[in-house]
Design an enzyme around this catalytic site. Sequence first.
Site, PDB file in Angstrom:
ATOM      1  N   HIS A  13       3.627   8.696   6.554  1.00 17.88           N
ATOM      2  CA  HIS A  13       3.870   7.272   6.109  1.00 17.88           C
ATOM      3  C   HIS A  13       2.796   6.818   6.846  1.00 17.88           C
ATOM      4  O   HIS A  13       2.775   6.497   8.142  1.00 17.88           O
ATOM      5  CB  HIS A  13       5.140   6.718   6.175  1.00 17.88           C
ATOM      6  N   HIS A  15      -0.519   4.136   7.391  1.00 13.84           N
ATOM      7  CA  HIS A  15      -1.294   3.393   6.775  1.00 13.84           C
ATOM      8  C   HIS A  15      -2.743   3.483   8.075  1.00 13.84           C
ATOM      9  O   HIS A  15      -3.469   3.174   8.904  1.00 13.84           O
ATOM     10  CB  HIS A  15      -1.025   1.549   7.437  1.00 13.84           C
ATOM     11  N   ARG A  17      -5.862   2.346   6.497  1.00 15.66           N
ATOM     12  CA  ARG A  17      -7.077   0.852   5.831  1.00 15.66           C
ATOM     13  C   ARG A  17      -8.429   1.556   5.018  1.00 15.66           C
ATOM     14  O   ARG A  17      -8.256   2.505   4.888  1.00 15.66           O
ATOM     15  CB  ARG A  17      -6.960  -0.182   7.298  1.00 15.66           C
ATOM     16  N   ASN A  41      -1.398   0.566   0.697  1.00 13.27           N
ATOM     17  CA  ASN A  41      -1.245  -1.577   0.701  1.00 13.27           C
ATOM     18  C   ASN A  41      -2.702  -1.931   1.218  1.00 13.27           C
ATOM     19  O   ASN A  41      -2.805  -2.527   2.021  1.00 13.27           O
ATOM     20  CB  ASN A  41      -0.250  -1.861   1.125  1.00 13.27           C
ATOM     21  N   LYS A 100       4.424   4.230  -4.426  1.00 13.20           N
ATOM     22  CA  LYS A 100       4.653   3.484  -3.302  1.00 13.20           C
ATOM     23  C   LYS A 100       5.511   2.714  -3.630  1.00 13.20           C
ATOM     24  O   LYS A 100       4.762   1.562  -4.987  1.00 13.20           O
ATOM     25  CB  LYS A 100       3.862   3.099  -2.211  1.00 13.20           C
ATOM     26  N   HIS A 139      10.310   1.569   0.086  1.00 12.42           N
ATOM     27  CA  HIS A 139      10.347   0.302   1.206  1.00 12.42           C
ATOM     28  C   HIS A 139      10.978  -0.372   0.444  1.00 12.42           C
ATOM     29  O   HIS A 139      11.469  -1.654   0.327  1.00 12.42           O
ATOM     30  CB  HIS A 139       9.007  -0.758   1.159  1.00 12.42           C
ATOM     31  N   HIS A 192      10.867   4.681   6.344  1.00 12.49           N
ATOM     32  CA  HIS A 192      11.282   3.823   7.361  1.00 12.49           C
ATOM     33  C   HIS A 192      12.586   3.020   7.373  1.00 12.49           C
ATOM     34  O   HIS A 192      12.506   1.984   7.927  1.00 12.49           O
ATOM     35  CB  HIS A 192       9.695   2.985   8.081  1.00 12.49           C
ATOM     36  N   ASP A 265       3.743   5.302  10.298  1.00 18.96           N
ATOM     37  CA  ASP A 265       4.273   3.808   9.341  1.00 18.96           C
ATOM     38  C   ASP A 265       3.342   3.110  10.715  1.00 18.96           C
ATOM     39  O   ASP A 265       3.214   2.231  10.931  1.00 18.96           O
ATOM     40  CB  ASP A 265       5.504   2.914   9.339  1.00 18.96           C
ATOM     41  N   HIS A 269      -3.561  -3.918  12.781  1.00 16.50           N
ATOM     42  CA  HIS A 269      -4.696  -4.781  12.769  1.00 16.50           C
ATOM     43  C   HIS A 269      -5.059  -5.528  13.900  1.00 16.50           C
ATOM     44  O   HIS A 269      -4.674  -5.058  15.002  1.00 16.50           O
ATOM     45  CB  HIS A 269      -2.980  -6.218  12.713  1.00 16.50           C
ATOM     46  N   ALA A 280       2.731  -8.038  10.065  1.00 15.27           N
ATOM     47  CA  ALA A 280       3.852  -7.281  10.685  1.00 15.27           C
ATOM     48  C   ALA A 280       2.838  -6.181  10.234  1.00 15.27           C
ATOM     49  O   ALA A 280       2.279  -5.354  10.005  1.00 15.27           O
ATOM     50  CB  ALA A 280       4.430  -6.597   9.457  1.00 15.27           C
TER      51      ALA A 280
HETATM   52  C1  NCD Z   1       2.831  -2.476   7.227  1.00 15.49           C
HETATM   53  C2  NCD Z   1       1.289  -2.350   6.537  1.00 15.49           C
HETATM   54  O1  NCD Z   1       1.079  -3.680   7.938  1.00 15.49           O
HETATM   55  O2  NCD Z   1       0.696  -2.444   6.123  1.00 15.49           O
HETATM   56  N1  NCD Z   1       3.323  -3.130   7.498  1.00 15.49           N
HETATM   57  C3  NCD Z   1       4.699  -2.985   8.724  1.00 15.49           C
HETATM   58  O3  NCD Z   1       5.432  -3.624   8.705  1.00 15.49           O
HETATM   59  N2  NCD Z   1       5.141  -1.896   8.812  1.00 15.49           N
HETATM   60  C4  NCD Z   1       3.267  -2.237   5.336  1.00 15.49           C
HETATM   61  C5  NCD Z   1       5.215  -1.660   5.388  1.00 15.49           C
HETATM   62  O4  NCD Z   1       4.962  -0.732   5.579  1.00 15.49           O
HETATM   63  O5  NCD Z   1       5.774  -2.486   5.984  1.00 15.49           O
HETATM   64 ZN    ZN Z   2       4.155   1.295   5.964  1.00 13.98          ZN
END
Ligand code: NCD
Ligand code: ZN
Length: 358
Positions: A13, A15, A17, A41, A100, A139, A192, A265, A269, A280
Amino acid sequence: MEKIFLPRVNDLHFHGRSGQVLKDILPFTSEVCSHALFMPNIAGNEIVNARRVEEYRAEILKVCNPLFSSCEPLMTIMITPKTTPPTIEAAYNAGAVAAKIYPRGGTTNSENGIDDWDSHQLMAVLEKMEELGMVLCVHGELVYGAPEKIEVYGQYLGVLNEIEPSKREIRFCPIISKWCQLFPQLRIVFEHITTHAAVSLVFSLPKTVSATITVHHLLVTEVDVMGSHLNPHLFCKPTVKGYADMAALRAAAFSGNPKFFLGTDSAVHTKSRKEECGCAGVFSAPVFVEALIELFTEFGQLDKLPDFISNFGADFYDLPRASQTISYRREPSLVPGRIKESYVPFMAGKTLAWRRDE
Ligand code: NCD
Ligand code: ZN
């Protein structure tokens, strides 16, 4: 000098980007992983069809080409209210190993998520995935329930349907149970997980249902996020819970049960977005292995770590187990306050007890 060898990680899992951010952060993951499962996402350009799966994979491979890297990207597609069985099948044929589901509005870039959990179209999509052998990543948080008259201590609060963040995961558990019954061959990952309730549910369901656990949910409670001042860099979805829930997650990770494996996860950011908008996501990619070694060592569970970070995830996803190992030595290393000037990593400013050998 104390040294340990660990298999390359399967981060199921992640991200990654896109654009410059992808270039900035991917090396942290590709240097230590055997596979990374890229979440769909992407802001403003989600991975929702076969074309986007191919485009995104091509973009990732430009940054981490398997010819020069030992990390293979695994692709996902996002299930939206518009997704149909043919969309899923085309994405599968384009190489997506998983799809997902996000609850609409529950987390970063989830505006196209689901809020009708019983729709015929969604059921047809899950049936198609079961037939194809695709993994469903969920999720698992229920953000909106049926409108209910809420009365507390005799006081009428109105007709409300938005569920409090701390209760969203527990409220989602019955949906996982139902899908597991309806689609007995479908592999489902409760992503998660953060609560004792989710741990117990996953233990109790057949082996088609597993769960990922993040490093931050194993190490952080709401005391760290908001016990004194608000720490936006630890704010994530699902929100971290209290000590008892964290202990249940640790018990699952230490259990040696193959249903529980790592999905970091890691969700970067920029510092300004974290501090000004409270997005988040925790950016754990730069430190997660070292942080896990410390936790597992502290509790005398180091022998469970290779399965948790690598083998169990590979087995569930039908991937080859990692053949290469990476060595770590016990030597303090300071986690920088910032990475590439823009990003604040998990455990920024703290000292880790272990570091990776160059
Ligand atoms: C994730 C994100 O920033 O893409 N944020 C998070 O808090 N985990 C999205 C997600 O997995 O919920
Ligand atoms: Zn995530």
